[in-house]
Design an enzyme around this catalytic site. Sequence first.
Site, short mmCIF file in Angstrom:
data_model
loop_
_atom_site.label_atom_id
_atom_site.label_comp_id
_atom_site.label_asym_id
_atom_site.label_seq_id
_atom_site.Cartn_x
_atom_site.Cartn_y
_atom_site.Cartn_z
N GLY A 1 0.78 -1.24 0.00
CA GLY A 1 0.00 0.00 0.00
C GLY A 1 0.80 1.28 0.00
NE ARG B 1 -3.33 2.87 -11.42
CZ ARG B 1 -3.35 4.05 -10.84
NH1 ARG B 1 -2.95 5.11 -11.48
NH2 ARG B 1 -3.75 4.16 -9.59
CB CYS C 1 -15.59 3.03 -30.21
SG CYS C 1 -14.93 3.25 -31.84
N1 LLP Z 1 -1.04 -7.12 -0.87
C1 LLP Z 1 -2.34 -7.33 -1.13
C2 LLP Z 1 -3.06 -8.37 -0.40
C3 LLP Z 1 -3.00 -6.54 -2.09
O1 LLP Z 1 -4.29 -6.73 -2.32
C4 LLP Z 1 -2.29 -5.55 -2.79
C5 LLP Z 1 -2.93 -4.74 -3.82
C6 LLP Z 1 -0.92 -5.38 -2.50
C7 LLP Z 1 -0.33 -6.18 -1.53
C8 LLP Z 1 -0.05 -4.37 -3.18
O2 LLP Z 1 -0.51 -3.09 -2.97
P1 LLP Z 1 0.40 -1.85 -3.43
O3 LLP Z 1 1.65 -1.86 -2.62
O4 LLP Z 1 0.70 -2.02 -4.87
O5 LLP Z 1 -0.46 -0.67 -3.20
N2 LLP Z 1 -5.18 -1.68 -9.72
C9 LLP Z 1 -5.13 -0.68 -8.67
C10 LLP Z 1 -4.45 -1.19 -7.45
C11 LLP Z 1 -5.07 -2.45 -6.89
C12 LLP Z 1 -4.32 -2.98 -5.70
C13 LLP Z 1 -4.85 -4.30 -5.26
N3 LLP Z 1 -4.16 -4.89 -4.19
C14 LLP Z 1 -4.47 0.59 -9.20
O6 LLP Z 1 -4.16 0.64 -10.39
O7 LLP Z 1 -4.29 1.54 -8.45
#
Ligand code: LLP
Length: 425
Positions: free
Chosen positions: A245, A319, A350
Amino acid sequence: MIGFNRDEKGTLFCDDVDLNDIAKEYGTPTYVYSASHIAGQYKKLEGALSKEMGDKALPLLCYACKANSHLAVLKLLKNLGAGLEVVSGGELERGLKAGFTPEKIVMTGVGKQAHEIARAIEVGIGSLNIESIEEIRHVGIISQDLQKPVNILFRVNPDVSGGGHEKISTGRKRDKFGISIDRIREAYKQAQHYNTLNIKGLSMHVGSQIFEVGAFEKAFKKIAELVTELRSEGLPVTTLDIGGGFPIAYEEDDGALDLDSYARWVHEIISPLGVDIVMEPGRFFVGNGGILLTKTIMVKKTPEVDFLVVDAAMNDLIRPTLYEAYHEIAPIQQDKEKQATPHHIVGPVCETGDTFAKDRNIQPCAEGELVAIMSAGAYGFVMASNYNTRGLPAQVMVQGEEHSLIKKRQSFEDLIEGEDIPSWV
Ligand code: LLP
């Protein structure tokens, strides 16, 4: 140079490679990644943690490969000592192919399928992070059938809100993820029925792109409290996976996560528990390490709007339309003489939603001029689709002066492979 920088003439480079040369060699649209930037991010996080915690108690940084699962990216991070977080059988296979040892892989996901659970157990995965009381039975039965023990963590839903967008917040009670704190004891009880389940502890993940200072701190405190309570009831916790996160800057004034504060919270709140710590950063490692390189098809001028129409579209990078996400968009050749004016920056798909930015000030671009959509290294290619029968873009990796095509552009033949017309049509 490391990452994306301009030279004195205003040309955008990836490391030491002119992006004009990349477009000439590989065409557009193309994702371009800087291996040095990605490695630098890993070392930055590791460095901040080791400053606080010393080298011995360092958490295992399991890269959340949903952000960018290209084998070259995985190999790069593996070589630096990373572990891996996977959410599907496919990601698990990618991890194994890239050379991760199974013990350094953790698997999460609310709907793991039987074949994915079985494969994970068979290869000896580091842990399965269990997301519901119901899933305990699934994993328990499969591990018993295989007569193979497996380490499990219970993913706690800490009921803490955090994250850059409604759709990527995961840690609130009504989100589909994890087991609520008040049901964790029930989870232990259920899992104890299966002698093949080694309960190692807990995991959590609050959300993604978390800028709210204190959301991590709040969640860490909640989980630390829970660990203490569980132990006092004789329930073991030897591993704690505190998720990912970490945010990146998409806009200049986004700033950056204060890594030192983050490391301090981990050290002050989690370390005293004496657990093995796992983290799951995704975006932080790769997000700013990639761009989507695209070309101007035309500038369509109407009395109301100037549309900069580029050859990348929502199918390549979803995104902006899916999360209203901001991505900086910049010409490869900056010309200070040219006054930036507002444009809608759109792709050829489109749909009105195929818009990367609205009323964005950008210098006027001529037909054929190259443009970069920045910070596209995370959740870019991995979320691309074939919508409008557009082939997936090419991917290129750069390091210093070297560049390599790491995935070729999908051709029409690739795209229809496996499609069949029944004889009765
Ligand atoms: N661990 C778990 C259990 C997760 O669900 C996620 C992300 C992460 C780690 C990694 O999170 P990060 O460090 O990348 O924030 N497609 C979306 C983001 C979806 C994230 C889903 N889970 C976007 O483009 O912002």
